[in-house]
Write a protein that holds these residues in place. Structure first.
Motif, PDB file in Angstrom:
ATOM      1  N   ILE A 110       3.258  -3.293  -8.260  1.00  0.00           N
ATOM      2  CA  ILE A 110       1.980  -3.035  -7.613  1.00  0.00           C
ATOM      3  C   ILE A 110       1.338  -4.356  -7.175  1.00  0.00           C
ATOM      4  CG2 ILE A 110       1.601  -0.926  -8.932  1.00  0.00           C
ATOM      5  CD1 ILE A 110      -0.429  -2.499 -10.623  1.00  0.00           C
ATOM      6  N   ASP A 111       0.486  -4.281  -6.181  1.00  0.00           N
ATOM      7  CA  ASP A 111      -0.255  -5.445  -5.717  1.00  0.00           C
ATOM      8  C   ASP A 111      -1.353  -5.744  -6.745  1.00  0.00           C
ATOM      9  OD1 ASP A 111      -1.807  -7.332  -4.492  1.00  0.00           O
ATOM     10  OD2 ASP A 111      -2.215  -6.180  -2.679  1.00  0.00           O
ATOM     11  N   THR A 116      -3.777  -7.753  -6.726  1.00  0.00           N
ATOM     12  CA  THR A 116      -5.092  -8.008  -6.130  1.00  0.00           C
ATOM     13  C   THR A 116      -5.685  -6.765  -5.470  1.00  0.00           C
ATOM     14  OG1 THR A 116      -4.175  -8.652  -3.981  1.00  0.00           O
ATOM     15  CG2 THR A 116      -4.364 -10.375  -5.660  1.00  0.00           C
ATOM     16  N   TYR A 117      -4.859  -5.718  -5.265  1.00  0.00           N
ATOM     17  CA  TYR A 117      -5.258  -4.478  -4.590  1.00  0.00           C
ATOM     18  C   TYR A 117      -5.665  -4.690  -3.130  1.00  0.00           C
ATOM     19  CZ  TYR A 117      -5.426  -2.755  -9.404  1.00  0.00           C
ATOM     20  OH  TYR A 117      -5.105  -2.430 -10.697  1.00  0.00           O
ATOM     21  N   PRO A 170      -3.476  -2.104  -0.796  1.00  0.00           N
ATOM     22  CA  PRO A 170      -3.957  -0.718  -0.845  1.00  0.00           C
ATOM     23  C   PRO A 170      -5.301  -0.534  -0.162  1.00  0.00           C
ATOM     24  CG  PRO A 170      -3.074  -1.356  -2.972  1.00  0.00           C
ATOM     25  CD  PRO A 170      -3.112  -2.603  -2.141  1.00  0.00           C
ATOM     26  N   LEU A 211      -5.224   4.988  -0.877  1.00  0.00           N
ATOM     27  CA  LEU A 211      -5.716   3.998  -1.837  1.00  0.00           C
ATOM     28  C   LEU A 211      -5.212   4.307  -3.239  1.00  0.00           C
ATOM     29  CD1 LEU A 211      -7.510   1.566  -2.514  1.00  0.00           C
ATOM     30  CD2 LEU A 211      -9.432   3.159  -2.757  1.00  0.00           C
ATOM     31  N   VAL A 257      -2.451   1.761  -5.311  1.00  0.00           N
ATOM     32  CA  VAL A 257      -2.696   1.021  -6.547  1.00  0.00           C
ATOM     33  C   VAL A 257      -1.755   1.451  -7.663  1.00  0.00           C
ATOM     34  CG1 VAL A 257      -5.119   0.654  -5.950  1.00  0.00           C
ATOM     35  CG2 VAL A 257      -4.487   2.631  -7.357  1.00  0.00           C
ATOM     36  N   LYS A 258      -0.975   2.514  -7.424  1.00  0.00           N
ATOM     37  CA  LYS A 258      -0.059   3.011  -8.443  1.00  0.00           C
ATOM     38  C   LYS A 258       1.405   2.705  -8.120  1.00  0.00           C
ATOM     39  CE  LYS A 258      -3.163   5.184 -11.002  1.00  0.00           C
ATOM     40  NZ  LYS A 258      -3.425   4.833 -12.426  1.00  0.00           N
ATOM     41  N   SER A 297       4.192  -2.492  -4.148  1.00  0.00           N
ATOM     42  CA  SER A 297       3.453  -3.120  -3.058  1.00  0.00           C
ATOM     43  C   SER A 297       4.232  -3.092  -1.746  1.00  0.00           C
ATOM     44  CB  SER A 297       3.100  -4.564  -3.423  1.00  0.00           C
ATOM     45  OG  SER A 297       4.264  -5.324  -3.693  1.00  0.00           O
ATOM     46  N   SER A 338       2.856  -0.271   0.043  1.00  0.00           N
ATOM     47  CA  SER A 338       1.531  -0.590   0.583  1.00  0.00           C
ATOM     48  C   SER A 338       1.655  -1.441   1.835  1.00  0.00           C
ATOM     49  CB  SER A 338       0.692  -1.321  -0.471  1.00  0.00           C
ATOM     50  OG  SER A 338       0.404  -0.486  -1.570  1.00  0.00           O
TER      51      SER A 338
END
Length: 259
Positions: free
Chosen positions: A153-154, A156-157, A160, A197, A201-202, A205, A208
């Motif tokens: 996952i990213d 830093t978000y 997403p 979104l 986040v799940k 990346s 994303s």
């Protein structure tokens, strides 16, 4: 559409490589992954970006056809509502007349009400294959791009959030070009970005990154071939012209005052 996605993916979550079996995994997902790797130039993230753009460019004629069909259908909405009010009775004979009048209206204006959905049948398998390649081929899930580990996952978000923003802009632009926005469409303006979104986040990346590029491209494509601001100006010009004609007719029909 959901059935098609389910059948194509086959609920597959395992690794895809040259030893995989089945039409979907071995000959579609695997070769999509090979194409991405060929475009990577040593970085899987670059391969995902370039391949997503290429796919979007290939699909542009279909998207153009879809948006034109949707626009024609939207332009007929006032006339369709008038027919529905005229044939509001629920008896079988009235329902038959309503259907006949609707078909006649579609035929006169060269509109096929289901044609706008047909390109999705082509787009969905391609998009699902790309999605599966990113998530199931080790060389792609283990790659890196900027601050990202594509298989994780990213942290830093950022991706997403960008994906959700581009999704919102895309759906908003589409709804702005419609004559009348239904309640379901208004809801989708917020539901789709929220879903992107939440999944972003799940999930990895790399997915994303795909959503950011794909939805960002969709925004640019909408502005180029289905610009809602241009559509609104054109509709306003047509409506103003109609109002001017009606005023001129009313003026011409007024009795002249005797001198």
């Amino acid at each position: 559409m959901l059935t098609l996605v389910f059948v194509l993916t086959g609920c597959g979550t395992g690794t895809v490589d040259s030893s995989s079996t089945g039409l979907w995994d071995r000959y579609i997902v695997y070769y999509f992954g090979e194409a991405i790797k060929a475009l990577s130039f040593g970085n899987a993230g670059i391969g995902i970006i370039l391949f997503t753009i290429i796919i979007r460019i290939i699909l542009m004629p279909l998207m153009h056809y879809q948006t034109k069909s949707m626009r024609k259908t939207q332009d007929l909405q006032p006339k369709l509502k008038a027919l529905q009010e005229k044939y509001a009775s629920k008896d079988a004979e009235t329902a038959r007349k309503l259907q006949e009048e609707q078909q006649r209206l579609y035929s006169e204006h060269g509109v096929n009400p289901v044609s706008g959905c047909l390109p999705l049948l082509v787009q969905m398998p391609i998009m699902m294959a790309l999605w599966q390649a990113i998530s199931r081929i080790p060389e792609l899930t283990q790659g890196t791009f900027l601050w990202l580990e594509l298989g994780k996952i990213d942290p830093t978000y950022i991706l997403p959030i960008l994906a959700a923003i581009f999704t919102f802009i895309s759906t908003k632009l589409t709804s702005m070009g419609q004559v009348e926005v239904q309640g379901s469409m208004k809801a989708m303006n917020y539901i789709m970005p929220a879903m992107i979104l939440f999944m972003g986040v799940k999930l990895a990346s790399g997915l994303s990154l795909y959503w950011v590029i794909s939805n960002g491209f969709q925004v640019l494509q909408t502005l180029l071939i289905n610009n809602p601001f241009k559509i609104r100006r054109e509709r306003e010009a047509v409506e103003q012209k109609q109002r001017d004609i009606e005023k001129a007719l009313q003026k011409a029909n007024r009795p002249k005052k005797k001198k």
